[in-house]
Structures are given as C-alpha cells and as structure tokens.
Design a protein around this motif. Structure first.
Motif, PDB file in Angstrom:
ATOM      1  N   ALA A 102      68.242  29.335  17.047  1.00 29.28           N
ATOM      2  CA  ALA A 102      69.327  29.638  18.395  1.00 29.28           C
ATOM      3  C   ALA A 102      67.926  29.653  19.346  1.00 29.28           C
ATOM      4  CB  ALA A 102      69.797  30.806  18.801  1.00 29.28           C
ATOM      5  N   HIS A 103      67.127  30.838  19.235  1.00 31.25           N
ATOM      6  CA  HIS A 103      65.846  31.265  20.099  1.00 31.25           C
ATOM      7  C   HIS A 103      65.010  30.199  20.105  1.00 31.25           C
ATOM      8  CE1 HIS A 103      66.091  35.674  21.029  1.00 31.25           C
ATOM      9  NE2 HIS A 103      66.274  35.840  19.546  1.00 31.25           N
ATOM     10  N   CYS A 104      64.379  29.006  19.270  1.00 33.70           N
ATOM     11  CA  CYS A 104      64.201  28.278  19.482  1.00 33.70           C
ATOM     12  C   CYS A 104      64.172  27.104  20.276  1.00 33.70           C
ATOM     13  CB  CYS A 104      63.257  27.522  18.171  1.00 33.70           C
ATOM     14  SG  CYS A 104      62.172  28.668  17.243  1.00 33.70           S
ATOM     15  N   GLN A 105      65.709  26.723  20.347  1.00 32.83           N
ATOM     16  CA  GLN A 105      66.440  25.996  21.253  1.00 32.83           C
ATOM     17  C   GLN A 105      66.853  26.866  22.464  1.00 32.83           C
ATOM     18  OE1 GLN A 105      69.552  25.703  18.139  1.00 32.83           O
ATOM     19  NE2 GLN A 105      68.176  23.626  17.725  1.00 32.83           N
ATOM     20  N   GLY A 106      66.557  28.100  23.012  1.00 37.04           N
ATOM     21  CA  GLY A 106      67.191  28.362  23.775  1.00 37.04           C
ATOM     22  C   GLY A 106      68.377  29.340  23.959  1.00 37.04           C
TER      23      GLY A 106
END
Lengths: 112, 288, 292
Positions: free
Chosen positions: B281-285
C-alpha cells in the motif's frame, strides 16, 4: 644486526607494544655500534588505513634487519617486509624491551 | 518495487523478516530477495537455494608497469589511501586499500599504472522455491563493501523487470554500506525489538533514513519481550508501525534450526501478511 | 593491566549485556571501553555522565569554494563516486558519496577545491553510575567505520587504565569481521566470544574466530541462550574443542537479559541469583586463565 622493537614509550625501559603498524614508537638497536635510536611513528598511527605497510616501509628505509613485536604485522605489511627480507619475531607484546631482547637472544620468540 | 530492510543494530531479526517476507510474497508474485549484507551474508542459511549462476565481482586496481615507470613516485603522493608505496625501486600496490578512484593511474605521466580488474567477492544467483535469491559476498579482508553492494544492485536491475518485487536485506548499522544499500529503495522497513537497545538503535536508523528522504515504517520483532517505549516513540514521531511480530520461543527455535517461521506458526504468518499489505500500500501511495 | 575484549560476529547474542555485567563485577578495578561505535548501547546500562566530549575527525572530504570555481566540471568528470553533482547550475559535493580520494582537488585548475578533515563522530570519557571510568563514542551517520575511532577509544581507555593503575580494561568489541573488529582486538590479552546456538550464530562465530586466531589471542566462549537448541549447542562445543577455545560457560535463555535492560541495570545487578552466579563464575574463569 639492526633490531627494531615496537614500544609504548621512547625508552629502553618501555613496555613493548603488541601492535605493529599502530605502535607509537620504535626503538632501533644497532648491535654492531651499540647505538640506540628512537623512531617516532605517531604520524603513521593517525592514518585511517595502511598504517602497517607504511610502518614496514619506514623500517626498510632505516635499514632494519629484525623486527620484534607482539601480534605480528598484517598481510600488507608482510608483503613489504618479505620484499626487504626483514625477519619478524612475535609474542613479545607483554614484555619490556630488555626482556624482549633477551628472549630474542635466547631464541624463545616465535618467528613470524 | 524496491523494499529495503534495515536496522540500526544487528540481531534484531532483519534476516528473519526478509527471508520470511520474500518467501511469503513469492507464493503469489514474482520476488527477488537480495542479500546486501555482503560482509556477513546469512540469508541462504535459511533458504537453501539452488545455485543458478555465480559470478566473480571485480574492482579496478592499478598494476605497476615497471618497463615504462620513471620512479617519480607521483602516484604515491596522489593516493590518499596509502594503497601505493615506493620501496627499493619498486612501486608496491595494496589492492585491499585501493578505492578505485583512478587518480594514480590517470595522473601518472608515463601511463605506468593501468587499471585492471581484480576479484573482490562473488555474486551468486539462486532459485529458492518460488523466489529468486541474489547474494553478494565480499572476500575476507576486503574493505570495499560499498562497491560490491552497488554491483549487486546493478545485477538485480539488469536481470529483473519493474514488476518484480525486490527485497534488499541491508547490512546493520548506519555507516556508508547501509546508505548504499537503501539509497534507491522505494520503501524502507526498519526492524527493531521492544527494548532500550532496540529503541536507541532505531532512533539512529530513523535519522539515517530521514537524511536520505525515504518513506519508511517500523516492524517490531519479538513483540512483548520488553517495554512499550518503541511504540510510544513511533507514535510520537508519526512513524507507521507495519507489524508486531510476537515474541515466541518456538520462533526462536525454528530460527536456530534455519527454518522459515511463517510456514509453521500461524500468528507469525498473520503478521507477515500484515506487513506485506502495508508495504504494498505504501509503495502504491495509499494507506491500507 | 589485562585487556578483555568481548566480541560476537553476529548481533543480538547478548554481547553488550555480558560485557556490562563483567564491568559491574570488576567495579573500580576496571576501565570500560565501548568499541561498538556504530551502535553503541552500553551507556544505556552503565549510565555514564558524558563528562568529557571530543569531536573525532577521520579522513577528508572535498569542498568546492564557489568564489573560485569556474564551473568547468572537470571535477565531476574524474570523480568515480558520483560525489560531485550539479545543483542549481553549480557543482557541489555530495558529502555522503565523497570518499575523500582527492582526485578532484588535483585536477581543479583554479584550485577551488580543498580537502578538509571530515567530522566523523565524537568520543567521551565518563564516570559510570558505579564511579568506574568509561570511554565510549558515537560514529556519525554515513561515516566510514575505519577502525580509527575504535583505536582512539581504546587508546584513551588504556591511558586511563595505566594512569589509575587499573587491573582490567573490559572492551565491548565491534561487530563483524572487518577493520573495526581488528582494531578492537589489537593488543588484547583475552578475547571472549559470545555466541548463541543458531545456524547464523555458529557461522559468524567461525568467521570472527579466524580474526582472533590471526592475533594469537587467548580465546574463550560463552554460549548464551544455550538451551534454545541443544544439538546446535553440541556443534558449537565441538568447534570449541577442535580449536582449543576455552568454553567459559553456557547460559540458558533468560528473560532477565531483557528485563534488566528495561530497568537500565546490568544483569549482575538484577535480582536473578542463578544468572548472577553464572556470570561471577565466568569472570573467575577468565581471571584464572589470565593468571590474575
């Protein structure tokens, strides 16, 4: 024979320094002339890297035949000393200089 | 997607997390785990991967050409690392002290120090179950960890596409090899344990990660063993806690035998799953 | 003065807790030195007063003087570390990438580049909560751990030990097998290896022992968390026998390590008598080996 001792202080009464490249002083005893000189190694001690080979070169420049120390030089310094045919004896790290010299004469020090 | 797993202190469970997370993600996705702790690469003890390819990794060092050298010894002056010595009419090169800066070689008036490759370590590419595993291993006595880390990352960039999840197991600490290992990650996971030592070393790791302006989150390993100070710190600093891996003696036993823990302990697997969701989730913002 | 250096190769084995325990057993007869400068933690247990602080410089760093720089870019061309970058049209040094080789300085025609000493951390001389002396340090972030800071704290520790006539210098050694651990071991009388019965524990023990062996230092080993994996423990014991390493003690897994840490105590101060006894016996064994 010119014999070098790695020492803690610039004196014949000094304790030996177990380390080679990072020894602060080297006492050089010329058996023929009986002359003693002290080599101040403190500039080399402050190098981040490569203290050992630099020290070995300094010994070569001073015409040292035999080095008496505690733990023994690392690989780089060994390469320099091998080039110069300098003989190294180890295991004198906890003696004073006089004891180390006697042990060397008695042949009780280990050849590196 | 590049995820780096780091910790300020050794022994917090960095390798445990990276191997378990990689194998877990690898069940459904294309994953490569990269061991960048090149001085002490331990991941393969847990993966027992099958060797696919092994490459020698080289660094460039000068070779002294005695035929053209005029013994001016400029090279010795030009080397800031004491890697060259002028002795008895010869120039000696100490490869393990050389940083491959090329100054001695390119500034030599007679071109007597050509740069040539010399082995500094090995890169191994394994297949471990569903995942690829790449390891850099520095030769003992060699000091240029940063260069081998950079070369290992380059290999990964060349051999895996954008879609592959890349997990980098970074060396411990906050010194230059750590910076090299995490500097181009999209996200950094900092692993710690809930003890005063863990907290102290976490603060150093956080400082490092912030200097590099990286997105990051914390995983608390051996949760329940110490006190709440790490959690309090994270809340206070607004740092997301991605997962809390429970402190279980069975987990420590499995680890000691070199086994993957998530396959045997459900509670552990649940946390790994949680961490995986957070990270993606973090990597996809987006927040989960 | 006898110098005992505690090392482990692998992190998380309990090295620092054991070192601090030995230090608190030795009390005023020792100087404590923390050589784990990358992640110095011992101060959390011994609570030194940070009375004396000195900055520590190591290596050099390029600096471009913008007034003399003609922005020709030669420096950036020769730099192999990508440490000279264009920022708003001007060349500047990326301090985290610069390795201090000085190549840029040598090719800079207007002599706008100078190599300056790099601030790499700080070291401290303190009194611990027991009133014993302690030397410790903190390496800066991104700094190179060359072993020079380790050598510095050891040197300061030794100076205090000889000035105050201490019997021991107890050193928390650096992790890994590189330069810092070599500097930690240099000049030691006894290397205490702390390990745990795990696959990586044994793997790293073997690697770090290679370094100890080169120095011909007497070595002993404490196996911490010994009951975690009895068969791995046996493997470690076999290795110790083969290498003639003194098996100082096996310590079973004990929560007191963490509990004591949480209370900012050393394990020898913590109310766990059996554990305390194991450590006292360990220290006695080491003292006997050293002939003290």
């Amino acid at each position: 024979m010119k014999i070098a001792f790695t020492t803690k202080e610039p004196s014949w009464d000094s304790m030996m320094e177990a380390r080679f490249g990072r020894a602060e002083y080297v006492l050089i005893y010329d058996e023929q002339s009986g002359q003693i000189v002290f080599h101040d190694n403190r500039e080399i001690v402050n190098q981040e890297h490569g203290a050992g080979p630099k020290m070995a070169k300094a010994m070569a420049d001073l015409g040292v035949d035999v080095i008496i120390t505690g733990n023994g030089p690392g690989e780089n310094a060994r390469a320099v000393l091998a080039q110069m045919n300098t003989v190294v004896y180890v295991g004198a790290g906890e003696m004073n200089v006089a004891e180390a010299y006697k042990a060397y004469q008695d042949g009780t020090l280990e050849k590196f | 997607m590049k995820i780096a797993i780091a910790s300020g202190k050794g022994g917090t469970g960095k390798t445990t997390l990276s191997t378990n997370l990689a194998m877990f993600l690898g069940e459904h996705e294309s994953v490569v785990l990269v061991d960048l702790d090149v001085e002490e690469p331990n991941s393969n003890l847990f993966l027992n991967g099958e060797l696919l390819k092994k490459e020698d990794k080289m660094k460039m060092i000068p070779r002294w050409d005695s035929t053209s050298c005029t013994l001016c010894a400029d090279c010795v002056q030009n080397c800031n690392f004491n890697a060259l010595l002028f002795i008895a009419n010869e120039i000696l090169v100490f490869p393990n002290l050389c940083h491959s800066c090329y100054a001695c070689s390119e500034l030599c008036p007679t071109g007597s120090l050509p740069m040539e490759p010399q082995k500094m370590g090995e890169l191994s590419h394994f297949i471990a179950g569903n995942i690829d595993f790449v390891e850099g291993r520095l030769n003992i006595g060699e000091e240029q960890a940063v260069s081998l880390i950079a070369q290992t990352k380059k290999y990964v960039d060349q051999h895996f596409d954008e879609e592959t999840i890349k997990i980098f197991d970074a060396p411990p600490g906050t010194s230059c090899p750590v910076i090299e290992a995490i500097k181009d990650a999209d996200f950094v996971i900092l692993v710690t344990e809930p003890t005063p030592f863990g907290l102290h070393d976490l603060t150093l790791a956080v400082e490092t990660t912030r200097i590099l302006k990286k997105n990051f989150g914390v995983v608390i390993n051996r949760y329940g063993m110490g006190n709440d100070d790490v959690e309090t710190y994270c809340h206070h600093e607004n740092i997301p806690i991605l997962g809390k891996i429970p402190h279980l003696v069975e987990a420590a036993k499995l680890y000691s035998e070199g086994k993957l823990i998530y396959k045997e302990i459900l509670a552990f697997k649940a946390e790994i799953q949680n961490i995986a969701l957070h990270v993606k989730a973090h990597c996809q913002g987006v927040m989960p | 003065m006898k110098e005992i250096v505690v090392i482990s190769g692998k992190g998380g084995t309990g090295k620092t807790s054991i070192t601090a325990a030995l230090a608190s057993l030795a009390k005023e007869s020792c100087v404590v030195v923390d050589c784990d400068v990358d992640a110095a933690d011992m101060h959390l247990l011994l609570q030194p007063d940070f009375a004396h602080k000195e900055d520590f410089y190591s290596g050099v760093l390029a600096h471009i003087d913008p007034d003399n720089c003609r922005n020709c870019g030669r420096c950036a061309q020769v730099c192999r570390f990508d440490a000279i970058v264009l920022q708003n049209g001007r060349y500047v040094v990326d301090e985290l990438s610069c390795e201090g080789c000085g190549y840029c300085e040598k090719v800079c025609r207007p002599k706008a580049i100078s190599m300056n000493e790099r601030l790499a951390g700080a070291w401290f001389a303190s009194q611990t909560k027991y009133g014993s002396d302690m030397v410790h340090a903190k390496l800066g972030i991104g700094a190179e751990n060359s072993g020079k800071l380790v050598a510095k704290v050891k040197k300061e520790g030794k100076a205090i030990a000889s000035a105050k006539n201490k019997s021991f210098m107890i050193v928390d050694g650096s992790p890994g097998i590189g330069c810092p651990v070599v500097s930690s071991l240099s000049g030691a009388n006894f290397a205490l290896l702390v390990t745990e019965p795990t696959l990586s524990g044994l793997h790293d023990l073997k690697r770090v022992y290679e370094v100890v062996k080169k120095f011909r230092i007497k070595a002993g080993c404490i196996i911490n968390k010994a009951d975690l994996n009895p068969s791995m423990c046996e493997e470690i014991e076999t290795f110790l026998r083969e290498e003639s390493i003194l098996h100082v003690k096996s310590i079973p897994y004990n929560k007191a390590f963490t509990q004591a840490m949480v209370e900012a105590k050393t394990i020898s101060e913590y109310h766990d008598e059996p554990l305390k006894k194991l450590l006292e016996e360990s220290f006695e064994t080491i003292k006997n080996t050293l002939g003290v």
